[in-house]
Design an enzyme around this catalytic site. Structure first.
Site, PDB file in Angstrom:
ATOM      1  CG  ASP A  51      -0.336  -0.064   2.525  1.00  0.00           C
ATOM      2  OD1 ASP A  51       0.909  -0.066   2.606  1.00  0.00           O
ATOM      3  OD2 ASP A  51      -1.079  -0.114   3.531  1.00  0.00           O
ATOM      4  CG  ASP A  90       0.242  -4.127   2.126  1.00  0.00           C
ATOM      5  OD1 ASP A  90      -0.116  -4.740   3.144  1.00  0.00           O
ATOM      6  OD2 ASP A  90       1.137  -3.261   2.136  1.00  0.00           O
ATOM      7  CE  LYS A 120       2.787  -5.908   3.889  1.00  0.00           C
ATOM      8  NZ  LYS A 120       2.388  -4.949   4.958  1.00  0.00           N
ATOM      9  CD  GLU A 122       0.598  -1.812   7.855  1.00  0.00           C
ATOM     10  OE1 GLU A 122       1.125  -1.476   6.788  1.00  0.00           O
ATOM     11  OE2 GLU A 122       0.304  -0.996   8.763  1.00  0.00           O
ATOM     12  CD  GLU A 189       8.211  -0.624   7.468  1.00  0.00           C
ATOM     13  OE1 GLU A 189       8.437   0.491   6.954  1.00  0.00           O
ATOM     14  OE2 GLU A 189       7.181  -1.296   7.241  1.00  0.00           O
TER      15      GLU A 189
END
Length: 292
Positions: A51, A90, A120, A122, A189
Site C-alpha cells: 500500500d 497488501d 498481508k 499489519e 519493519e
C-alpha cells in the site's frame, strides 16, 4: 530470466527450506507490470504489492487513502508480469480491521481478482484475530510488525519501534501471536537489529526484514527506493542500487531539447510513402472537391 534464476514457480515450502538452509529470501515491493517483469528477470523470490503505492505511485501523502479497487488494479498488473515469484497483496487501511467477515471478503477479492498467493495485514492485537480467520478460511497470510505505516500516527510517526526492552518485547509478542494464528511469514519493519536477532530463533516461519538488520531470513525493499525512482524522503535502511530518476530526467530533457531544436524526428524516425504515391496524393488533393 537471468542466467541464474530458476523458472519454476516458488511455493511456501520453498521459503521454509530457504529459512532452514540459511539461504536469504529476496523480496521486492513493486506496483506495475513493467516493474514486475524486471524483478522477475532479476530472479527475486517474492513480490509485494504494497500500500506504499499510495505515496510512490499515486501521489498521496500517506498509505491511508489508497482504496481496495486501486490496490487491486495495481496488483493485477503485477500478477500479469510474474511467473516464478510468490505474489503478496497488501490489504489497505480500513479493508480488514473491523471484523473477520470484512477481512475475509477483502482477502477473497485479492485471491480471486488479482491472483495473489498471500495477503498481508499489519500489526498484532485484533489483527491476530483477523489473521486466524483468514488462515482458517484457507488464505495464506503475511503478518507485519514493528513500524506499521497504516498506524504510523499512533506509533509517533515513521520512526523505529522496539527501542526499549518493553517495546521490543511487545514487537516479539505480536510476532509470536501472529505465528500462533497461522501466518506463513512475517515482515518486521524498522526495529533495532537486536530485536530481530532475538525474534528469528523464536519463530518457525520466515522473517522478512525491512530496516530490521541482517539476522532476518530475508530482506525487502521498495522497487522505487532501491532504484532511486521515488523522490521523497528515504528511510535510513534504504540503499540506492541505481539512480534511475536522474537518468530518466536527463533522457526526457534531451528529448525536449531535440524537439525544440528540430533535431527530432530525424529521417530515420519517419515513415515514407511508396514511390509515386506522394505524387498521386498531391494530384488527388489538387482536384476540386465535389459539392464545393
Amino acid at each position: 530470466m537471468s542466467a541464474h534464476a530458476p523458472t519454476t514457480r516458488l511455493t511456501l515450502s520453498d521459503l521454509a527450506k530457504k529459512k532452514d538452509a540459511g539461504e536469504p529470501i529476496v523480496m521486492v515491493t513493486a506496483y506495475d507490470h513493467p516493474s514486475a517483469q524486471i524483478v522477475e528477470q532479476a530472479g527475486v523470490d517474492m513480490v509485494l504489492v504494497g500500500d506504499s503505492a499510495a505515496m510512490t505511485v499515486l501521489g498521496y501523502d500517506s498509505t491511508v487513502p489508497i482504496t481496495v479497487d486501486e490496490m487491486l488494479m495495481l496488483t493485477k498488473a503485477v500478477r500479469r508480469g510474474l511467473t516464478r515469484p510468490l505474489l503478496v497483496g497488501d490489504l489497505p487501511f480500513g479493508s480488514y480491521e473491523a471484523s473477520d467477515e470484512l477481512a475475509l471478503a477483502t482477502a477473497q477479492r485479492f485471491i480471486k481478482e488479482a491472483g495473489v498467493d498471500l495477503v498481508k495485514i499489519e500489526r498484532g492485537g485484533t489483527t491476530v484475530d483477523r489473521a486466524r480467520a483468514l488462515v482458517n478460511a484457507g488464505i495464506p497470510v503475511v503478518g507485519h510488525v514493528g513500524l506499521t505505516p497504516q498506524t504510523a500516527t499512533a506509533l509517533g510517526g515513521f520512526r523505529a519501534q522496539g527501542r526499549t526492552a518493553e517495546a521490543a518485547r511487545a514487537v516479539i509478542d505480536d510476532a509470536l501471536a501472529l505465528q500462533d494464528a497461522g501466518v506463513s511469514l512475517i515482515v518486521v519493519e524498522a526495529v533495532p537489529s537486536e530485536v530481530t536477532a532475538a525474534l528469528v530463533p523464536l519463530l518457525r516461519i520466515p522473517v522478512i526484514g525491512i530496516g530490521a538488520g541482517a539476522d532476518a531470513d530475508g530482506q525487502v525493499l521498495v522497487f522505487h527506493d532501491l532504484l532511486g525512482i521515488y523522490d521523497g524522503p528515504a528511510a535510513k535502511f534504504v540503499k540506492r542500487y541505481a539512480d534511475v530518476r536522474s537518468v530518466s530526467v536527463d533522457g526526457v530533457a534531451a528529448y525536449a531539447a531535440e524537439v525544440r531544436s528540430g533535431a527530432y524526428p530525424a529521417s530515420e524516425h519517419v515513415y515514407a510513402m511508396p514511390e509515386g504515391e506522394a505524387a498521386r496524393m498531391r494530384e488527388l488533393l489538387a482536384r476540386p472537391v465535389a459539392g464545393l
